[in-house]
Design a protein around this motif. Sequence first.
Motif, PDB file in Angstrom:
ATOM      1  N   VAL A  54       0.716 -43.189 -23.396  1.00 62.00           N
ATOM      2  CA  VAL A  54       0.040 -44.417 -22.994  1.00 62.00           C
ATOM      3  C   VAL A  54       0.498 -45.047 -21.860  1.00 62.00           C
ATOM      4  O   VAL A  54      -0.258 -45.632 -21.027  1.00 62.00           O
ATOM      5  CB  VAL A  54       0.083 -45.223 -24.397  1.00 62.00           C
ATOM      6  CG1 VAL A  54      -0.567 -46.426 -24.078  1.00 62.00           C
ATOM      7  CG2 VAL A  54      -0.860 -44.406 -25.264  1.00 62.00           C
ATOM      8  N   GLU A  55       1.884 -45.334 -21.747  1.00 64.64           N
ATOM      9  CA  GLU A  55       2.444 -46.000 -20.618  1.00 64.64           C
ATOM     10  C   GLU A  55       2.364 -45.353 -19.115  1.00 64.64           C
ATOM     11  O   GLU A  55       2.213 -46.009 -18.218  1.00 64.64           O
ATOM     12  CB  GLU A  55       3.974 -46.465 -21.027  1.00 64.64           C
ATOM     13  CG  GLU A  55       4.696 -47.348 -19.949  1.00 64.64           C
ATOM     14  CD  GLU A  55       5.921 -47.856 -20.446  1.00 64.64           C
ATOM     15  OE1 GLU A  55       6.102 -49.017 -20.132  1.00 64.64           O
ATOM     16  OE2 GLU A  55       6.667 -46.956 -21.107  1.00 64.64           O
ATOM     17  N   GLU A  59      -1.638 -47.913 -19.554  1.00 64.96           N
ATOM     18  CA  GLU A  59      -2.580 -48.592 -20.601  1.00 64.96           C
ATOM     19  C   GLU A  59      -1.519 -49.129 -21.808  1.00 64.96           C
ATOM     20  O   GLU A  59      -1.966 -49.599 -22.927  1.00 64.96           O
ATOM     21  CB  GLU A  59      -3.273 -47.746 -21.279  1.00 64.96           C
ATOM     22  CG  GLU A  59      -4.578 -47.149 -20.063  1.00 64.96           C
ATOM     23  CD  GLU A  59      -5.663 -46.393 -21.002  1.00 64.96           C
ATOM     24  OE1 GLU A  59      -5.564 -46.605 -22.355  1.00 64.96           O
ATOM     25  OE2 GLU A  59      -6.398 -46.053 -20.246  1.00 64.96           O
ATOM     26  N   LEU A  60      -0.138 -49.600 -21.441  1.00 60.91           N
ATOM     27  CA  LEU A  60       0.588 -50.322 -22.318  1.00 60.91           C
ATOM     28  C   LEU A  60       1.243 -51.506 -21.518  1.00 60.91           C
ATOM     29  O   LEU A  60       1.693 -51.335 -20.544  1.00 60.91           O
ATOM     30  CB  LEU A  60       1.851 -49.342 -22.895  1.00 60.91           C
ATOM     31  CG  LEU A  60       3.010 -49.997 -23.641  1.00 60.91           C
ATOM     32  CD1 LEU A  60       2.124 -50.337 -24.927  1.00 60.91           C
ATOM     33  CD2 LEU A  60       3.970 -49.040 -23.823  1.00 60.91           C
ATOM     34  N   LYS A  61       1.030 -52.576 -22.301  1.00 66.32           N
ATOM     35  CA  LYS A  61       1.524 -53.961 -21.954  1.00 66.32           C
ATOM     36  C   LYS A  61       2.654 -54.227 -22.632  1.00 66.32           C
ATOM     37  O   LYS A  61       2.647 -54.625 -23.691  1.00 66.32           O
ATOM     38  CB  LYS A  61       0.341 -55.087 -21.802  1.00 66.32           C
ATOM     39  CG  LYS A  61       0.858 -56.515 -21.468  1.00 66.32           C
ATOM     40  CD  LYS A  61       1.375 -56.276 -19.946  1.00 66.32           C
ATOM     41  CE  LYS A  61       1.607 -57.933 -19.654  1.00 66.32           C
ATOM     42  NZ  LYS A  61       2.169 -58.033 -18.016  1.00 66.32           N
ATOM     43  N   LYS A  84     -12.305 -53.789 -23.081  1.00 64.31           N
ATOM     44  CA  LYS A  84     -11.193 -52.780 -22.712  1.00 64.31           C
ATOM     45  C   LYS A  84     -10.160 -53.457 -22.421  1.00 64.31           C
ATOM     46  O   LYS A  84      -9.833 -54.267 -21.382  1.00 64.31           O
ATOM     47  CB  LYS A  84     -11.817 -51.915 -21.700  1.00 64.31           C
ATOM     48  CG  LYS A  84     -10.846 -50.654 -21.265  1.00 64.31           C
ATOM     49  CD  LYS A  84     -11.584 -49.918 -20.118  1.00 64.31           C
ATOM     50  CE  LYS A  84     -10.659 -48.608 -20.016  1.00 64.31           C
ATOM     51  NZ  LYS A  84     -10.920 -47.701 -19.202  1.00 64.31           N
ATOM     52  N   SER A  85      -8.904 -53.209 -22.923  1.00 64.59           N
ATOM     53  CA  SER A  85      -7.498 -53.771 -22.764  1.00 64.59           C
ATOM     54  C   SER A  85      -6.335 -52.844 -22.900  1.00 64.59           C
ATOM     55  O   SER A  85      -6.698 -51.887 -23.702  1.00 64.59           O
ATOM     56  CB  SER A  85      -7.587 -55.078 -23.638  1.00 64.59           C
ATOM     57  OG  SER A  85      -7.845 -54.742 -24.964  1.00 64.59           O
ATOM     58  N   PRO A  86      -5.325 -53.373 -22.711  1.00 64.13           N
ATOM     59  CA  PRO A  86      -4.186 -52.112 -23.048  1.00 64.13           C
ATOM     60  C   PRO A  86      -3.616 -52.475 -24.237  1.00 64.13           C
ATOM     61  O   PRO A  86      -3.773 -53.514 -25.026  1.00 64.13           O
ATOM     62  CB  PRO A  86      -3.098 -52.659 -21.999  1.00 64.13           C
ATOM     63  CG  PRO A  86      -3.278 -53.882 -21.700  1.00 64.13           C
ATOM     64  CD  PRO A  86      -4.945 -54.325 -21.592  1.00 64.13           C
ATOM     65  N   ASN A 109     -10.658 -48.982 -26.377  1.00 64.93           N
ATOM     66  CA  ASN A 109     -10.319 -48.027 -25.302  1.00 64.93           C
ATOM     67  C   ASN A 109     -10.568 -46.376 -25.564  1.00 64.93           C
ATOM     68  O   ASN A 109      -9.822 -45.967 -26.615  1.00 64.93           O
ATOM     69  CB  ASN A 109      -8.779 -48.219 -24.974  1.00 64.93           C
ATOM     70  CG  ASN A 109      -8.633 -47.377 -23.600  1.00 64.93           C
ATOM     71  OD1 ASN A 109      -8.267 -46.320 -23.557  1.00 64.93           O
ATOM     72  ND2 ASN A 109      -8.044 -48.334 -22.569  1.00 64.93           N
ATOM     73  N   ARG A 112      -7.395 -43.800 -24.743  1.00 63.07           N
ATOM     74  CA  ARG A 112      -6.451 -43.944 -25.874  1.00 63.07           C
ATOM     75  C   ARG A 112      -6.805 -43.418 -27.113  1.00 63.07           C
ATOM     76  O   ARG A 112      -5.983 -42.415 -27.926  1.00 63.07           O
ATOM     77  CB  ARG A 112      -5.876 -45.185 -26.153  1.00 63.07           C
ATOM     78  CG  ARG A 112      -5.057 -45.991 -25.059  1.00 63.07           C
ATOM     79  CD  ARG A 112      -4.202 -47.122 -25.413  1.00 63.07           C
ATOM     80  NE  ARG A 112      -4.865 -48.170 -26.093  1.00 63.07           N
ATOM     81  CZ  ARG A 112      -5.362 -49.096 -25.471  1.00 63.07           C
ATOM     82  NH1 ARG A 112      -5.683 -49.233 -24.059  1.00 63.07           N
ATOM     83  NH2 ARG A 112      -5.944 -50.233 -26.358  1.00 63.07           N
TER      84      ARG A 112
END
Length: 276
Positions: A54-55, A59-61, A84-86, A109, A112
């Motif tokens: 994911v990172e 898409e990873l915060k 749509k967000s991380p 998402n 993911r």
Amino acid sequence: MMTPRAGRQGDALMDTNVTAGASAKGGSTQTRAAAERAARGANASDLDAWLEQVEAMGELKRITAEVDPDLEAATITYLVGSEKSPALLFENIKGHPGHRALYNMVGCNLSRFCLMIGEKPVDHPLQAVQILQRKMGRKMAPKEVPAASAISGQNILEGDAIDIRMFPAMRMWPLDGGKYLGTGDAVVTKCPDTGRINVGTYRMMIKGPREIGVYTSPGKDATLDREKWWKLGKPMPIAAAYGIDPLLFLVAATSLPKLRNELGGLLPAYCRDSLA
């Protein structure tokens, strides 16, 4: 008895080990998977592998600022999760040094979700549903992991040594009665009549150092199992897993025929080469 390793709260997976590792090149899928796990460390899990990917997808915060588990983390997640967000990895949770919590694991998402089931991203949710439908039609025997090598057996607490409050469980809503380790969990129950194993995802609220309340809605498999055990005058055996492979969470959240053995028959059918 509960054997805590990593905990998970209200749509938030508790994770304590997210370390980057190199991927093995060449060889069979099983050989590569074993090498990748070794690179991540002895305590690595399939959740770690999923987070790495994911990172890599951007898409990873990671949130390194201190966040309060009492409403603040849930509020942040609510504000970003409606579009749509991380995925959000809280790495500095007030009162819980060394612990991390994963929120908005999939959210809205699609990419993911596809990674969760071991598929390449698709353009439309219907395509993902069709892929999942085909996977659910497969029959595969489960693979037994020796107890000596199972990650869940690395850290075991029993009796008075247990304090489930060590995990960074969150209070999600202002009127919640306490802090929750569920529902991003996998709760395993068994029918005393048939031996059928059910895997579900249920709200679990911490009531004390060794007590968790489990809410199961009327008609759900765990509710039916509980009523049968109580009718026999016996407590219901139950196991709860937190910090789990997102694939197991998907299985737990899926409604299936009452007599289907979900842990032994369904999970292997979902298996993907990418994280197997």
